[in-house]
Design a protein around this motif. Structure first.
Motif, PDB file in Angstrom:
ATOM      1  N   LEU A 713       0.835  -1.192   0.000  1.00 13.30           N
ATOM      2  CA  LEU A 713       0.000   0.000   0.000  1.00 13.30           C
ATOM      3  C   LEU A 713       0.870   1.241   0.000  1.00 13.30           C
ATOM      4  O   LEU A 713       1.832   1.335   0.773  1.00 13.30           O
ATOM      5  CB  LEU A 713      -0.916   0.018   1.222  1.00 13.30           C
ATOM      6  CG  LEU A 713      -1.991  -1.075   1.284  1.00 13.30           C
ATOM      7  CD1 LEU A 713      -2.817  -0.925   2.550  1.00 13.30           C
ATOM      8  CD2 LEU A 713      -2.883  -1.048   0.051  1.00 13.30           C
ATOM      9  N   ASP A 715       0.545   5.321   0.378  1.00 12.56           N
ATOM     10  CA  ASP A 715      -0.288   6.466   0.741  1.00 12.56           C
ATOM     11  C   ASP A 715       0.546   7.728   0.590  1.00 12.56           C
ATOM     12  O   ASP A 715       1.509   7.953   1.340  1.00 12.56           O
ATOM     13  CB  ASP A 715      -0.792   6.314   2.177  1.00 12.56           C
ATOM     14  CG  ASP A 715      -1.810   5.188   2.308  1.00 12.56           C
ATOM     15  OD1 ASP A 715      -2.919   5.356   1.790  1.00 12.56           O
ATOM     16  OD2 ASP A 715      -1.480   4.143   2.900  1.00 12.56           O
ATOM     17  N   ASP A 717       0.680  11.649   0.864  1.00 13.96           N
ATOM     18  CA  ASP A 717      -0.012  12.638   1.663  1.00 13.96           C
ATOM     19  C   ASP A 717      -0.850  13.573   0.790  1.00 13.96           C
ATOM     20  O   ASP A 717      -0.331  14.335  -0.023  1.00 13.96           O
ATOM     21  CB  ASP A 717       1.001  13.454   2.465  1.00 13.96           C
ATOM     22  CG  ASP A 717       0.337  14.427   3.425  1.00 13.96           C
ATOM     23  OD1 ASP A 717      -0.801  14.143   3.831  1.00 13.96           O
ATOM     24  OD2 ASP A 717       0.953  15.462   3.748  1.00 13.96           O
ATOM     25  N   ARG A 721      -4.367   6.815  -2.357  1.00 13.44           N
ATOM     26  CA  ARG A 721      -3.740   5.529  -2.085  1.00 13.44           C
ATOM     27  C   ARG A 721      -3.656   4.720  -3.366  1.00 13.44           C
ATOM     28  O   ARG A 721      -4.612   4.666  -4.148  1.00 13.44           O
ATOM     29  CB  ARG A 721      -4.558   4.753  -1.050  1.00 13.44           C
ATOM     30  CG  ARG A 721      -4.160   3.283  -0.886  1.00 13.44           C
ATOM     31  CD  ARG A 721      -4.982   2.582   0.179  1.00 13.44           C
ATOM     32  NE  ARG A 721      -4.536   2.982   1.522  1.00 13.44           N
ATOM     33  CZ  ARG A 721      -5.079   2.517   2.657  1.00 13.44           C
ATOM     34  NH1 ARG A 721      -6.102   1.680   2.604  1.00 13.44           N
ATOM     35  NH2 ARG A 721      -4.609   2.917   3.815  1.00 13.44           N
ATOM     36  N   THR A 722      -2.498   4.098  -3.592  1.00 10.77           N
ATOM     37  CA  THR A 722      -2.357   3.119  -4.664  1.00 10.77           C
ATOM     38  C   THR A 722      -1.848   1.825  -4.056  1.00 10.77           C
ATOM     39  O   THR A 722      -1.429   1.780  -2.892  1.00 10.77           O
ATOM     40  CB  THR A 722      -1.399   3.613  -5.768  1.00 10.77           C
ATOM     41  OG1 THR A 722      -0.131   3.923  -5.182  1.00 10.77           O
ATOM     42  CG2 THR A 722      -1.955   4.845  -6.461  1.00 10.77           C
ATOM     43  N   SER A 723      -1.892   0.759  -4.828  1.00 12.94           N
ATOM     44  CA  SER A 723      -1.535  -0.559  -4.285  1.00 12.94           C
ATOM     45  C   SER A 723      -0.809  -1.391  -5.336  1.00 12.94           C
ATOM     46  O   SER A 723      -0.835  -1.086  -6.534  1.00 12.94           O
ATOM     47  CB  SER A 723      -2.790  -1.295  -3.806  1.00 12.94           C
ATOM     48  OG  SER A 723      -3.729  -1.413  -4.859  1.00 12.94           O
ATOM     49  N   GLU A 794     -10.189   0.100   9.101  1.00 18.51           N
ATOM     50  CA  GLU A 794     -10.239   1.403   8.427  1.00 18.51           C
ATOM     51  C   GLU A 794     -11.683   1.780   8.087  1.00 18.51           C
ATOM     52  O   GLU A 794     -12.519   0.914   7.786  1.00 18.51           O
ATOM     53  CB  GLU A 794      -9.399   1.394   7.156  1.00 18.51           C
ATOM     54  CG  GLU A 794      -7.906   1.338   7.423  1.00 18.51           C
ATOM     55  CD  GLU A 794      -7.081   1.514   6.164  1.00 18.51           C
ATOM     56  OE1 GLU A 794      -5.977   2.100   6.259  1.00 18.51           O
ATOM     57  OE2 GLU A 794      -7.520   1.062   5.089  1.00 18.51           O
TER      58      GLU A 794
END
Length: 837
Positions: A713, A715, A717, A721-723, A794
């Motif tokens: 993951l 993240d 700022d 978010r990408t994965s 989450e």
């Protein structure tokens, strides 16, 4: 000389009657051929539908029952009341006749037309009579014209329907690999009477460019005269500055500068400043015609410089590199007279909301109406404009060439005022076809259109609009002798992936600029149900297959799905996975292309659809957002951090399309599906303005210990978010999806709070599955987000605009709320049963 007066215009939009003059092959027995009240502008199809003579042609297999319309002869007739107004000249102005037409006034033939894409003017000064006049436009079957020209020039190769190369008509009317066959006829753009004396402005071309802070305006006019030798001048006023110049027999040019001008910028780079331009044509001291335009001062160039692979291809505006994130644009319905300014605005705004900055108007459609370009001007969306040639060889007879030249001259002159238009392109895939698709064997020594792309069109652009770059075609390497789809130089198309390979093979290509690439997926459920009201929405349904026009599309869809997902039984699950696979494919492609330092643009095929269909679009024909739209909104983010394969591992890439440097603060975690963090690192990644920054990931992050149960993951700022996953869905041991939900009624819909109790991938909410009074919610009922990945514990909040309090229970259940791992076939238990443990 008579007293001069300004031009007056009388719209002829009322009182029209449509009737069938000669039935074509397949006309239904007993068809009610009484006159129908016609809407002008409009088409035969829409008038018949409005009157109840035909059913909605996009539903089921009805398309087959309506081909007779394009094989019939139709008459549009009205009565024009006329009182002489003292003008020296009166003209009937037909801005769009589709396509083979005869125009008659009081029974007398004014002329015949064979081109949908241009304006025709007829002098009726001595043919109008005081009082009532009978005006009739007869539309002859376009297939007869196709047969006539084909007999003259011989069979020409074409990749889609075989009819369109022989006539100047919207090519996709004859069907395409995403569109139906609706061969239209009608007065599809305005028709009017214009009265004038002495002279009129036949063409007004304000070419606005920018040098430092000075705007330069060169305004060229063409004039038509009633006769005589009147001394004419053209006067131009912009931003309080006025200049004028004499007009020779037919032409005049005025130039002036505007100091300290506010430049026009593409979206994301500055404001879209525009200036009003007033143009007056004078005979002596009397104004005989006027025109108003709006311009934006900017300068456009394509920069091609050697790089490590070959030659780069970079669009610049005002000297600023513009990384392109775009969509191809097709006609928004099969009946383009139905698209008004509001619909154009909605569609363009959807492209903007998906973070796109360019629309390519594709060459198998139309030159869109002024409303399209005006909205792009106002919002800063760049326009790449194809001339209307696509995927075929075209005749080069004298008559055909004359139509092409007249059409192109009008298209360039009318659109040259728009600052959003940044590129003219000669053709779509015609040069590629000549090189690769066996055309040379079919054609022999016969011409195929190359004269248009390499001589006629560039000469017209150089004469009428030298402020914009011209390409001979797309794809192109710039020279007819060089293969047009060579990634080393020029503009590329990527279709090998959809046609033959898994979408991970997007990563095999390293082009300089990509003007087309795409992957098929179905429309939203409600829109598919519009087109296919009966049966399961799967490829076993004949009507679904009818609404899939891609060549060998059933095989390609099944192959593409099987690469990543198990076979599922229900139509709901198939639709969801097919939509998701499309979104995943284009995310991989866009992320790869944007992460390449040399690739300056990624233009996805396509933004929009014209009927309910399984296609490449991100927005379907009922104006609903597909999962692909949400995926591209993320993938097109001006600033984005992604993981990409590296030589011997993985790299973190910061993509920065903004004109300022970016120091990206990134948290990277390797996490088990149960939420356990196995490795974590904070990374400061520098990306220059309109460039990329790249850093290799440490092995503790890049190498999974259990590829089936781990995710990487990223993240960034404030930038999402990408994965990254090390294997495909069929190999992943997903836990069954579990979550808690809370629903709150808010002003514009519902707010949905979701707390994950398990790892959840591609969480999605589908408002089109909600109903009101038995009908799906309208297209403006949308979810704020889609395709979310959550770790256990989450929480995310979504809004579902347009949903009602009565939907509070349905919105938290299937089929409205989904995730990829809510499918039993994709849970860890299923994987164990299938012997993967």
């Amino acid at each position: 000389m008579s007293t001069a007066s300004t031009r007056t215009r009388t719209e002829l939009s009322d009182g029209w009657q449509l009737r069938l003059r000669t039935p074509g092959k397949g006309t239904p027995a007993g068809f009610d051929d009484r006159p129908v009240a016609a809407v002008v502008p409009g088409t035969v199809h829409t008038d018949l539908l409005r009157d109840g003579r035909i059913d909605d042609p996009v539903v089921g297999l009805r398309e087959h029952d309506q081909h007779w319309i394009g094989r019939s002869t139709w008459s549009y007739a009205t009565t024009v009341a006329w009182q002489p107004d003292g003008a020296e000249r009166v003209e009937l102005v037909c801005e769009g006749l589709d396509t083979v037409a005869e125009v008659r006034l009081n029974g007398e033939l004014l002329g015949a037309t064979r081109n949908m894409h241009r304006t025709h003017r007829f002098d009726v000064t001595d043919r109008l009579r005081e009082g009532d006049n009978d005006l009739e436009v007869v539309f002859l079957p376009v297939h007869d014209e196709v047969d006539r020209v084909r007999d003259e020039v011989g069979l020409l190769p074409a990749t889609e329907a075989v009819h369109y190369p022989y006539v100047r008509k919207m090519a996709c009317n004859f069907g395409w690999d995403w569109g139906p066959v609706f061969v239209t006829a009608g007065i599809w753009r305005p028709i009017a009477l214009e009265s004038w004396s002495t002279a009129r402005l036949a063409s007004v071309r304000p070419l606005a460019t920018l040098v430092d802070t000075t705007g330069h305006l060169e305004l060229a006019v063409d004039v038509a005269r009633t006769g005589g030798e009147a001394d004419l001048r053209v006067r131009v006023t912009v931003d309080g500055r006025t200049a004028e110049a004499p007009v020779d027999a037919e032409h005049g040019v005025v130039a002036l500068d505007v100091d300290d001008v506010r430049p026009w910028w593409p979206i994301g780079f500055g404001e879209q400043a525009r200036y009003d331009v007033s143009v007056e044509l004078l005979a002596g001291d009397e104004v005989v015609d006027r025109a108003e335009r709006r311009v934006g001062f900017r300068t456009v160039e394509v920069v091609e410089e050697p790089d490590a692979v070959g030659t780069g291809w970079q669009l610049t505006v005002n000297g600023q590199r513009i990384p392109v994130r775009g969509f191809n644009w097709i006609p928004d319905t099969p009946f383009p007279s139905e698209v008004d300014a509001a619909r154009y605005a909605r569609r363009i705004d959807q492209a903007i909301a998906a973070n796109a900055n360019l629309l390519r108007v594709w060459g198998g459609g139309i030159y869109e109406s002024p409303d399209f370009y005006e909205h792009c001007d106002a919002t800063g969306v760049l326009v790449w404009q194809d001339f209307l040639f696509a995927c075929a060889a075209y005749p080069e007879t004298d008559a055909f060439r004359a139509e092409v030249e007249a059409e192109a001259r009008e298209a360039v002159a009318e659109r040259s005022t728009h600052p959003s238009l940044v590129l003219w392109n000669g053709n779509n895939e015609c040069t590629w076809g000549w090189h690769d698709w066996g055309w040379q064997e079919v054609l022999g020594d016969r011409p195929w259109g190359s004269t248009y792309y390499y001589e006629t069109l560039p000469a017209i652009v150089a004469e009428l609009d030298p402020t914009r770059p011209y390409l001979p075609g797309s794809p192109t390497s710039g020279d007819l002798a060089v293969h047009p789809n060579d990634d080393a130089q020029g503009v590329s198309h990527i279709w090998n992936v959809w046609n033959d390979e898994d979408y991970l093979h997007y990563r095999d290509r390293e082009p300089a600029f990509v003007a087309e690439f795409g992957f098929c997926g179905p429309a939203t459920h409600a829109t598919m149900r519009h087109g296919v009201p009966d049966g399961e929405l799967t490829l076993d349904n004949e009507a679904v297959v009818h609404h899939l026009r891609a060549e060998n599309g059933v095989h390609k869809l099944r192959r593409g799905l099987a690469e990543h997902f198990p076979e599922v039984a229900s139509g709901d699950d198939w639709l969801w996975l097919a939509q998701l696979n499309q979104a995943r494919a284009l995310t991989v492609g866009v992320d790869h292309l944007r992460a390449l330092e040399r690739c300056s643009g990624a233009v996805v095929w396509q933004l929009n659809d014209c009927w309910p269909v399984v296609s490449w679009a991100a927005v379907d024909s009922d104006e609903r957002l597909k999962p692909l739209w949400y995926a591209l909104r993320d993938a097109f983010a001006p600033r984005r951090v992604v993981v990409q394969p590296d030589t011997d591992g993985l790299a973190l890439v910061a993509i920065n399309d903004q004109p300022e440097d970016w120091q990206a603060g990134v948290v990277v975690r390797r996490v088990r599906f149960d939420g356990t963090v196995l490795a974590e690192s904070k990374v400061e990644l520098a990306a220059p303005a309109t460039g990329v920054g790249r850093a290799r990931l440490a092995d503790e992050l890049a190498v999974a210990h259990d590829e089936r149960r781990e995710v990487l993951l990223v993240d960034a700022d404030g930038h999402g978010r990408t994965s990254w996953y090390w294997t495909r869905d069929t190999e992943l041991a997903y836990p069954p999806a579990a979550w808690d939900t809370e629903v709150e009624v808010v002003d514009d819909g519902l707010r949905l709070r979701i707390t994950a109790n398990s790892f959840v991938r591609d969480l999605a909410v589908f408002p089109d599955r909600l109903t009101l009074d038995g009908r799906p919610l309208p297209a403006d009922a949308v979810a704020s987000d889609l395709l979310l990945t959550l770790l256990p514990g989450e929480t995310r909040e979504l809004t579902i605009r347009g949903a009602k309090a009565e939907h509070a229970d349905a919105v938290v259940r299937r089929p409205v709320l989904r995730a990829v791992n809510d499918l039993p076939e994709l849970t860890g238990e299923a994987a164990e049963r299938n012997g993967h443990e």
